[in-house]
Design a protein around this motif. Structure first.
Motif, mmCIF file in Angstrom:
data_model
loop_
_atom_site.group_PDB
_atom_site.id
_atom_site.type_symbol
_atom_site.label_atom_id
_atom_site.label_comp_id
_atom_site.label_asym_id
_atom_site.label_seq_id
_atom_site.Cartn_x
_atom_site.Cartn_y
_atom_site.Cartn_z
ATOM 1 N N ASN A 198 -56.979 32.537 -5.351
ATOM 2 C CA ASN A 198 -57.635 33.659 -5.597
ATOM 3 C C ASN A 198 -58.717 33.587 -6.486
ATOM 4 O OD1 ASN A 198 -55.743 33.347 -7.614
ATOM 5 N ND2 ASN A 198 -54.932 35.610 -7.176
ATOM 6 N N ARG A 199 -58.448 32.037 -7.195
ATOM 7 C CA ARG A 199 -59.575 31.792 -8.063
ATOM 8 C C ARG A 199 -60.320 30.406 -7.743
ATOM 9 N NH1 ARG A 199 -59.463 36.185 -10.258
ATOM 10 N NH2 ARG A 199 -58.161 36.499 -11.825
ATOM 11 N N GLY A 200 -60.328 29.971 -6.351
ATOM 12 C CA GLY A 200 -60.851 29.106 -5.902
ATOM 13 C C GLY A 200 -60.238 27.853 -5.380
ATOM 14 N N ASP A 201 -60.668 26.880 -4.812
ATOM 15 C CA ASP A 201 -59.965 25.857 -4.324
ATOM 16 C C ASP A 201 -59.387 25.137 -5.251
ATOM 17 O OD1 ASP A 201 -60.780 26.864 -1.658
ATOM 18 O OD2 ASP A 201 -62.189 25.232 -1.391
ATOM 19 N N LEU A 202 -58.076 24.526 -4.683
ATOM 20 C CA LEU A 202 -57.127 23.747 -5.986
ATOM 21 C C LEU A 202 -56.636 22.529 -5.341
ATOM 22 C CD1 LEU A 202 -55.937 24.002 -8.871
ATOM 23 C CD2 LEU A 202 -54.082 24.997 -7.483
ATOM 24 N N VAL A 203 -56.580 21.515 -5.893
ATOM 25 C CA VAL A 203 -55.988 20.235 -5.345
ATOM 26 C C VAL A 203 -54.899 19.722 -6.244
ATOM 27 C CG1 VAL A 203 -56.352 17.778 -4.714
ATOM 28 C CG2 VAL A 203 -58.231 19.544 -4.270
ATOM 29 N N ILE A 204 -53.796 19.385 -5.702
ATOM 30 C CA ILE A 204 -52.446 19.012 -6.579
ATOM 31 C C ILE A 204 -52.312 17.552 -5.724
ATOM 32 C CG2 ILE A 204 -50.126 19.253 -6.892
ATOM 33 C CD1 ILE A 204 -50.319 22.138 -5.966
ATOM 34 N N GLU A 205 -52.427 16.901 -7.018
ATOM 35 C CA GLU A 205 -52.294 15.260 -6.561
ATOM 36 C C GLU A 205 -50.858 14.835 -7.164
ATOM 37 O OE1 GLU A 205 -55.878 14.452 -8.771
ATOM 38 O OE2 GLU A 205 -56.997 14.132 -6.817
ATOM 39 N N GLY A 206 -50.488 13.815 -6.672
ATOM 40 C CA GLY A 206 -49.010 13.121 -7.275
ATOM 41 C C GLY A 206 -48.403 12.402 -6.074
ATOM 42 N N GLU A 207 -47.174 11.946 -6.213
ATOM 43 C CA GLU A 207 -46.648 11.165 -5.305
ATOM 44 C C GLU A 207 -45.368 11.797 -4.762
ATOM 45 O OE1 GLU A 207 -45.504 7.969 -7.841
ATOM 46 O OE2 GLU A 207 -47.658 7.453 -8.527
ATOM 47 N N GLU A 208 -45.026 11.670 -3.536
ATOM 48 C CA GLU A 208 -43.957 12.050 -2.821
ATOM 49 C C GLU A 208 -44.012 13.561 -2.897
ATOM 50 O OE1 GLU A 208 -40.199 10.010 -3.839
ATOM 51 O OE2 GLU A 208 -41.192 8.116 -3.844
ATOM 52 N N LEU A 209 -44.934 14.310 -2.831
ATOM 53 C CA LEU A 209 -45.289 15.633 -2.885
ATOM 54 C C LEU A 209 -44.618 16.554 -1.730
ATOM 55 C CD1 LEU A 209 -48.711 15.979 -4.262
ATOM 56 C CD2 LEU A 209 -46.552 16.193 -5.576
ATOM 57 N N HIS A 210 -43.858 17.537 -1.630
ATOM 58 C CA HIS A 210 -43.368 18.363 -0.896
ATOM 59 C C HIS A 210 -43.462 19.476 -0.909
ATOM 60 C CE1 HIS A 210 -39.376 17.594 -2.369
ATOM 61 N NE2 HIS A 210 -39.183 18.713 -1.928
ATOM 62 N N ILE A 211 -43.761 20.711 -0.141
ATOM 63 C CA ILE A 211 -43.725 22.093 -0.289
ATOM 64 C C ILE A 211 -42.327 22.521 -0.178
ATOM 65 C CG2 ILE A 211 -44.570 24.340 0.385
ATOM 66 C CD1 ILE A 211 -47.111 22.665 1.313
ATOM 67 N N ALA A 212 -41.948 23.007 -1.211
ATOM 68 C CA ALA A 212 -40.416 23.351 -1.324
ATOM 69 C C ALA A 212 -40.334 24.900 -0.935
ATOM 70 C CB ALA A 212 -39.893 23.251 -2.781
ATOM 71 N N HIS A 213 -41.334 25.825 -1.210
ATOM 72 C CA HIS A 213 -41.520 27.097 -1.050
ATOM 73 C C HIS A 213 -42.773 27.601 -0.760
ATOM 74 C CE1 HIS A 213 -40.248 31.302 -1.152
ATOM 75 N NE2 HIS A 213 -41.187 31.493 -2.005
ATOM 76 N N LYS A 244 -44.383 26.831 -4.247
ATOM 77 C CA LYS A 244 -43.449 25.788 -5.371
ATOM 78 C C LYS A 244 -43.661 24.284 -4.361
ATOM 79 C CE LYS A 244 -39.286 24.626 -7.659
ATOM 80 N NZ LYS A 244 -38.086 24.805 -8.088
ATOM 81 N N VAL A 245 -44.017 23.546 -5.376
ATOM 82 C CA VAL A 245 -43.966 21.776 -4.897
ATOM 83 C C VAL A 245 -43.305 21.085 -5.817
ATOM 84 C CG1 VAL A 245 -45.828 19.973 -4.919
ATOM 85 C CG2 VAL A 245 -46.545 22.429 -4.580
ATOM 86 N N CYS A 246 -42.643 20.235 -5.104
ATOM 87 C CA CYS A 246 -41.643 19.124 -5.785
ATOM 88 C C CYS A 246 -42.307 17.804 -5.561
ATOM 89 C CB CYS A 246 -40.349 19.314 -5.104
ATOM 90 S SG CYS A 246 -39.509 20.721 -5.857
ATOM 91 N N GLY A 247 -41.820 16.991 -6.442
ATOM 92 C CA GLY A 247 -42.409 15.658 -6.266
ATOM 93 C C GLY A 247 -42.991 15.209 -7.561
ATOM 94 N N LYS A 248 -43.558 13.891 -7.894
ATOM 95 C CA LYS A 248 -44.064 13.656 -9.101
ATOM 96 C C LYS A 248 -45.538 14.272 -9.126
ATOM 97 C CE LYS A 248 -45.404 9.991 -12.365
ATOM 98 N NZ LYS A 248 -45.693 8.778 -12.547
ATOM 99 N N ILE A 249 -45.842 15.122 -10.083
ATOM 100 C CA ILE A 249 -47.230 15.798 -10.302
ATOM 101 C C ILE A 249 -48.040 14.950 -11.243
ATOM 102 C CG2 ILE A 249 -48.400 18.061 -10.929
ATOM 103 C CD1 ILE A 249 -46.272 18.442 -8.761
ATOM 104 N N CYS A 250 -49.120 14.526 -10.805
ATOM 105 C CA CYS A 250 -49.964 13.584 -11.494
ATOM 106 C C CYS A 250 -51.300 14.169 -11.934
ATOM 107 C CB CYS A 250 -50.309 12.401 -10.700
ATOM 108 S SG CYS A 250 -48.826 11.183 -10.331
ATOM 109 N N GLY A 251 -51.630 15.208 -11.201
ATOM 110 C CA GLY A 251 -52.905 16.022 -11.572
ATOM 111 C C GLY A 251 -52.976 17.296 -10.701
ATOM 112 N N VAL A 252 -53.921 18.341 -11.410
ATOM 113 C CA VAL A 252 -54.173 19.629 -10.898
ATOM 114 C C VAL A 252 -55.768 19.688 -11.093
ATOM 115 C CG1 VAL A 252 -53.984 22.044 -10.723
ATOM 116 C CG2 VAL A 252 -51.915 20.643 -11.005
ATOM 117 N N ARG A 253 -56.433 19.805 -10.118
ATOM 118 C CA ARG A 253 -57.973 20.072 -10.342
ATOM 119 C C ARG A 253 -58.399 21.379 -9.411
ATOM 120 N NH1 ARG A 253 -60.966 17.072 -6.652
ATOM 121 N NH2 ARG A 253 -59.665 15.358 -5.614
ATOM 122 N N TYR A 254 -59.545 21.974 -9.798
ATOM 123 C CA TYR A 254 -60.052 23.094 -9.155
ATOM 124 C C TYR A 254 -61.270 22.188 -8.634
ATOM 125 C CZ TYR A 254 -57.283 26.464 -11.316
ATOM 126 O OH TYR A 254 -56.110 27.274 -11.621
#
Length: 104
Positions: A47-62, A71-81
């Protein structure tokens, strides 16, 4: 629905929060749509624009689109709009990475 309930629903629809816990999980409120995902990145419409979550072994937990939660699990390396240009292409909201600038 009375006025107080209507305002509460509007506030929930505009709520946008990102919580990162020890780079191991991310909880987002305000997600509207998951556009694309793989183990290295998750592209979302919020609701505030497009967002990219970057990381390793990411998966959507919920994912609860009605409640606008993710909710995302894995190694979170970055979040950017990101922002959209007039031709519909996405570009980074912030400056380019150093390597991108050097190779241009």
């Amino acid at each position: 629905m009375d006025f107080a309930e209507d305002n509460e629903v509007k506030n929930l629809n505009n709520l946008h929060r990102v919580f990162i816990d020890n780079q191991e999980s991310l909880h987002l409120q305000g997600v509207c749509k998951v556009e694309n995902f793989d183990p290295c990145s998750i592209w979302l419409e919020t609701n505030r624009g497009d967002l990219v979550i970057e990381g390793e072994e990411l998966h959507i937990a919920h994912l609860d689109l009605d409640g606008k939660e993710l909710k995302v699990c894995g190694k979170i390396c970055g979040v950017r709009y990101t922002v959209n240009t007039k031709d519909g292409k996405r570009v980074k909201a912030a400056g380019k990475h150093l390597l991108d600038r050097l190779l241009k």
